[in-house]
Design an enzyme around this catalytic site. Structure first.
Site, mmCIF file in Angstrom:
data_model
loop_
_atom_site.group_PDB
_atom_site.id
_atom_site.type_symbol
_atom_site.label_atom_id
_atom_site.label_comp_id
_atom_site.label_asym_id
_atom_site.label_seq_id
_atom_site.Cartn_x
_atom_site.Cartn_y
_atom_site.Cartn_z
ATOM 1 N NE ARG A 202 31.972 63.536 84.995
ATOM 2 C CZ ARG A 202 30.865 63.748 86.166
ATOM 3 N NH1 ARG A 202 30.034 64.544 86.163
ATOM 4 N NH2 ARG A 202 30.704 62.760 87.191
ATOM 5 C CE LYS B 225 19.122 65.696 86.307
ATOM 6 N NZ LYS B 225 20.404 64.994 86.094
ATOM 7 C CG HIS C 247 19.403 59.159 89.939
ATOM 8 N ND1 HIS C 247 18.371 59.829 90.689
ATOM 9 C CD2 HIS C 247 20.292 59.996 89.342
ATOM 10 C CE1 HIS C 247 18.863 61.181 90.621
ATOM 11 N NE2 HIS C 247 19.770 61.164 89.797
ATOM 12 C CG ASP D 173 23.298 59.078 87.494
ATOM 13 O OD1 ASP D 173 23.773 59.824 86.898
ATOM 14 O OD2 ASP D 173 23.170 59.240 88.768
HETATM 15 O O1 DOR Z 1 26.501 60.643 92.257
HETATM 16 C C1 DOR Z 1 26.104 61.536 91.347
HETATM 17 N N1 DOR Z 1 27.077 61.817 90.319
HETATM 18 N N2 DOR Z 1 24.959 61.924 91.229
HETATM 19 C C2 DOR Z 1 24.544 63.140 90.338
HETATM 20 O O2 DOR Z 1 23.451 63.207 90.261
HETATM 21 C C3 DOR Z 1 25.484 63.637 89.512
HETATM 22 C C4 DOR Z 1 26.723 62.799 89.258
HETATM 23 C C5 DOR Z 1 27.997 63.505 88.751
HETATM 24 O O3 DOR Z 1 27.663 64.469 87.808
HETATM 25 O O4 DOR Z 1 28.938 63.134 89.233
HETATM 26 ZN ZN ZN Z 2 23.247 61.973 86.996
HETATM 27 ZN ZN ZN Z 3 21.330 62.698 89.339
#
Ligand code: DOR
Ligand code: ZN
Ligand code: ZN
Length: 421
Positions: free
Chosen positions: A60, A139, A220, A286
């Site tokens: 983030r 990505k 995933h 993830d």
């Molecule tokens: O649930 C998810 N959250 N899937 C994603 O691919 C991105 C991620 C996020 O960055 O919040």
């Molecule tokens: Zn992700």
């Molecule tokens: Zn993803």
């Protein structure tokens, strides 16, 4: 020699009583008797594994640092035995070009407690050749999710593929075909699953399978059929612990809202079988933190994403010690394969490799508690579950955690700026 460690090591999927000598951050010798060493640590019980690499985290920074930042994210990784993370580009601004990539590098430099690599997102105009030397990989988001960097057009994707192949880098893919995702109002994880069916995942991988043999990594994977399709095309695959553990029948609330969604129990069971049969390349958490208040919105507006970088390996280690998961597979899918896939000099206890080592006191089983985790998220889907957290964590010879206490520094480096020897 800077440091010698004695104990029971997980070396290429087998436990061996031996000693490992470390110099300048690398493993320089392995043998029954290693003399010398400015410092010597003897672990008389428990096991020492290679450091784990998590090829898929969302820390983030920049722009969304109330959810997580590089300090908190890498601290969380460290306490989960993860000594290298690969960070996703759906930040604010997203990492899509040299300027945003270099700005991100400058922002996160000297903040990381573990080693790291950064992804750049693919956009129609991406300058792949110039970005490539500076990234862990590229990505591709084929389905919409947090951040607004969707690219789901076959022609636009095709246009980039030659450059990606030539770059030698891996392309990690969020494989959900956006044209098959419905946007109906959602009140529950079932609704979320109905909107994002497993066919959307399968079809995204089917569309990519024309690029057979390219270095494509399907993130995933939730479904054994998708995993088989990806493997047939020579692609690597990632699996999350949440897709292996949860089924839409028995979870409620936004904690479990995630993309791709938590599937039904039948799909989940099939996925677990594929993992146990060695058909999935690696674990990727993830780790996608959102604040408590983000997650407390009503279901339809709450963001998708689950927290996991700190809990994935400790839960799996607990399973391994209870005989519920093969230790060899944890080694392969948690350490060796992710490092090998992304060309990192990590993931194996072997002369010449980075000295990333994790000691688990395997008798110390604890219960997961959101308050003692290190992510800013402050919540977890795994509360109350048993886990074995690492006791000692070493990153390139630096002791970062000892006796369960942080004792290190922000010594993490960007792996793409420190190519393997
Ligand atoms: O649930 C998810 N959250 N899937 C994603 O691919 C991105 C991620 C996020 O960055 O919040
Ligand atoms: Zn992700
Ligand atoms: Zn993803």
């Amino acid at each position: 020699m800077d440091l010698v460690i004695e104990g029971r090591f997980l070396i290429d999927e087998e436990l061996k009583e031996t000693s490992v000598g470390i110099e300048d951050g690398k493993i320089v010798t392995i043998g029954k008797i290693v003399r010398g060493g400015d410092e010597r640590i003897v672990f008389s019980s428990g096991i020492i594994t290679p450091g784990f690499t998590d090829p898929h985290v969302h820390f983030r920074e920049p722009g969304l640092t109330a959810k997580e930042d590089f300090r908190s994210g890498t601290m969380s990784a460290l306490f989960g035995g993860v000594t290298c993370v690969l960070d996703m580009p759906n930040t604010n601004p997203p990492t899509t070009d040299m300027r945003t990539l270099m700005d991100k590098k400058a922002t996160v430099r000297s903040k990381a407690h573990v080693d790291y690599g950064l992804f750049a997102a693919l956009t129609p105009n991406a300058k792949i050749e110039s970005l490539a030397p500076h990234v862990a990989g590229f990505k591709l988001f084929m389905g919409s999710t947090t951040g607004n960097i969707l690219l789901n057009d076959d022609n636009e994707i095709g246009y980039l593929m030659n450059d990606i192949a030539r770059s030698g880098k891996v392309m990690s893919v969020h494989a959900e075909d956006d044209s098959m995702i419905q946007k109906d109002t959602e009140h529950s994880n079932w609704d979320h699953l109905r909107n994002r069916p497993v066919e959307a995942e399968y079809n995204a991988v089917r569309r990519l399978s024309r690029y057979k043999g390219m270095k494509i990594n399907i993130c995933h994977v939730t479904d054994p059929n998708t995993a088989a399709l990806a493997a047939n095309a020579g692609f690597t695959t990632e699996v999350t612990l949440h897709h292996m553990m949860f089924g839409a029948e028995n979870v409620t609330g936004t904690e479990y809202k995630v993309n791709p969604p938590i599937r039904d129990l039948r799909t989940r069971d099939g996925l677990c079988k594929a993992v146990e049969a060695g058909r999935i390349t690696m674990f990727g958490s993830d780790h996608a933190p959102h604040t408590q208040s983000d997650k407390m919105q009503e279901y339809s507006t709450a963001p998708g994403g689950m927290v996991g970088v700190e809990t994935t390996i400790p839960i799996l280690m607990d399973w391994a010690m209870k005989g519920k998961f093969p230790l060899a597979l944890l080694d392969r899918m948690g350490a060796r394969n992710p490092a090998a896939t992304f060309g990192l000099n990590k993931g194996r206890i072997k002369v010449g490799m980075d000295a990333d080592l994790v000691f688990f006191d395997t008798k110390k089983v604890s219960k997961i508690d959101a308050d003692t985790l290190h992510s800013k998220a402050g919540h977890t889907a795994y509360a109350g579950m048993e886990a074995i957290f690492p006791d000692t964590v070493i990153v390139r010879g630096n002791i970062q955690i000892q006796d369960g206490e942080y004792c290190g520094g922000a010594i993490g480096v960007d792996t793409s700026e420190h190519p393997r020897d």
